[in-house]
Design an enzyme around this catalytic site. Structure first.
Site, PDB file in Angstrom:
ATOM      1  N   LYS A 218      -2.534  -4.517 -31.152  1.00 29.35           N
ATOM      2  CA  LYS A 218      -2.166  -4.849 -29.772  1.00 29.35           C
ATOM      3  C   LYS A 218      -3.425  -4.762 -28.933  1.00 29.35           C
ATOM      4  O   LYS A 218      -3.850  -3.690 -28.514  1.00 29.35           O
ATOM      5  CB  LYS A 218      -1.103  -3.860 -29.309  1.00 29.35           C
TER       6      LYS A 218
ATOM      7  N   ASN B  64       7.404 -11.640 -22.762  1.00 27.60           N
ATOM      8  CA  ASN B  64       7.214 -10.334 -22.131  1.00 27.60           C
ATOM      9  C   ASN B  64       8.054 -10.264 -20.855  1.00 27.60           C
ATOM     10  O   ASN B  64       7.936 -11.119 -19.984  1.00 27.60           O
ATOM     11  CB  ASN B  64       5.732 -10.062 -21.840  1.00 27.60           C
TER      12      ASN B  64
ATOM     13  N   GLU C 163      10.041  -8.546 -25.420  1.00 23.18           N
ATOM     14  CA  GLU C 163       9.065  -7.458 -25.232  1.00 23.18           C
ATOM     15  C   GLU C 163       9.255  -6.742 -23.898  1.00 23.18           C
ATOM     16  O   GLU C 163       9.448  -7.391 -22.871  1.00 23.18           O
ATOM     17  CB  GLU C 163       7.638  -8.031 -25.227  1.00 23.18           C
TER      18      GLU C 163
END
Ligand SMILES: O=C(O)c1ccccc1NCC(=O)[C@H](O)[C@H](O)COP(=O)(O)O
Length: 385
Positions: free
Chosen positions: A233, A304, A339
């Protein structure tokens, strides 16, 4: 410097590398945007096409990954930031990796938001990385690393097995929006607990400055006996970071559409394919989703729910984007990851109903005393491994 494909002219790279090594790169007489400008002359295009490692345009053209508009942009001398802006990207690059942030701010003003600040710091960090460990060395190290594990396959299998979205559990000590999430942080213990309790894959934060993560954590988890595929990440802006991640055991890497122009995403996807890695392409809004869906070879899209510019978390973002694009996503066989901001079985059910097959979760697990046990709490049932 190869801060990106778009900024990767041989001349910029070699002047950068030499100066980075000496720590004395002078500023361009033309200012930052000219340093990053795509030299619109045949010389550079020829140089790029000359060497096997640099025949980027040829490789992308062969793979049907390059369209005529992009070729024209590439040849036209537009700056990196102009090209990014033309694609709706608000994050600018400073392209002055050896300048101080004060100097950069004199030219560009203060960063517009936290994501831009992270990227500006990342440009400097990556430049220092290049100087410490040249790309050629990393490519060799990545080639020698044990083969990568199938991140996409692990998600697909876990979704089928459990009937709930596959879990990518995040090993996350801190974040810019929430500060320190867990004081007593042992990445290996957390990773092992996640795996034992049914996580399909793990996400390891490697950014030090904003997330208190590290590549050391990634390596430690990889060598600890954990079998789950690992996502590095990171805030990737340069192929150096992808080789670095692979050399340290990552099986997948995050590519953020809010930061990377299309050509960079295509190029980085191609590198991932060569390295056997999965790319998780992250989008947050309609425009990013549309851009990414036009790119061949995308298999995994993360939506996201957190705006990386404002930190606002809204799970209805996943629903809204999948209502509009679900059909085309399914047709292409793309797997979607929901996410951020998932805390309860209702949250998980909400994004599952919206169409996600996997979820990426950090805070709600890592903050619990026993992050492994917290998984059953999040899904409302035990997950089978
Ligand atoms: O988490 C942040 O504050 C953040 C800030 C700026 C850029 C990225 C950020 N987070 C990355 C993520 O997307 C999350 O770590 C991941 O989706 C897990 O989210 P959560 O479950 O809410 O911890």
């Amino acid at each position: 410097m190869e801060s990106s494909l778009l900024a990767s002219s041989q001349s910029v790279r070699s002047s950068f590398s030499a100066a980075a090594a000496a720590g004395t790169r002078g500023r361009s007489p033309h200012g930052p945007s000219r340093v990053a400008t795509l030299a619109g002359n045949g010389n550079r295009a020829r140089t790029l096409r000359a060497g096997p490692k640099d025949s980027i345009l040829e490789v992308l053209a062969q793979d049907d990954m390059l369209n005529a508009t992009e070729l024209v942009q590439w040849e036209s001398g537009k700056s990196v930031n102009d090209i990014a802006a033309s694609q709706g990207i608000r994050i600018r690059r400073h392209c002055h990796p050896t300048a101080s942030l004060e100097e950069i701010e004199k030219e560009l003003g203060p960063p517009r938001n936290i994501l831009e600040k992270i990227i500006w710091d990342k440009e400097i960090e990556v430049a220092q990385g290049h100087a410490k460990r040249p790309l050629e060395e990393l490519i060799q190290a990545a080639e020698k690393a044990p083969p990568s594990r199938d991140f996409y396959g692990a998600l697909e299998a876990a979704y089928k097995r459990n009937g709930v979205p596959a879990l990518i559990a995040e090993v996350k000590k801190a974040s810019p929006s929430r500060g320190v999430l867990r004081e007593n942080f042992n990445p290996v213990e957390i990773a092992q607990a996640y795996e034992k309790n049914g996580a399909a894959c793990l996400s390891i934060l490697t950014d030090e400055k904003y997330f208190q993560g590290s590549f050391e954590n990634l390596e430690k988890v990889r060598t600890s006996g954990v079998k789950c595929p690992l996502l590095c990440k990171e805030f990737v802006i340069d192929k150096w970071q992808i080789y670095n991640a692979r050399s340290k055991g990552a099986d997948a890497i995050l590519l953020i559409a809010a930061v990377l122009p299309d050509l960079d995403i295509k190029y980085f996807l191609r590198i991932c394919k060569d390295l056997g890695m999965t790319a998780l392409i992250e989008v947050h809004d309609e425009r990013e989703m549309e851009r990414v869906l036009k790119i061949n070879g995308v298999k995994l899209i993360g939506i996201n729910n957190r705006s990386l510019e404002t930190f606002v978390v809204d799970t209805s973002n996943t629903k809204m984007l999948l209502e509009k694009h679900g059909d085309s996503i399914r047709e292409k066989g793309i797997l979607v990851v929901g996410e951020s901001g998932l805390f309860t079985p209702d949250d998980v059910a909400y994004v599952q109903n919206a169409g996600v097959s996997a979820v990426l979760v950090g805070e709600s697990l890592v903050k619990q005393e026993d992050p492994g046990r917290a998984i059953a709490g999040l899904f409302g049932k035990e997950l089978i491994h």
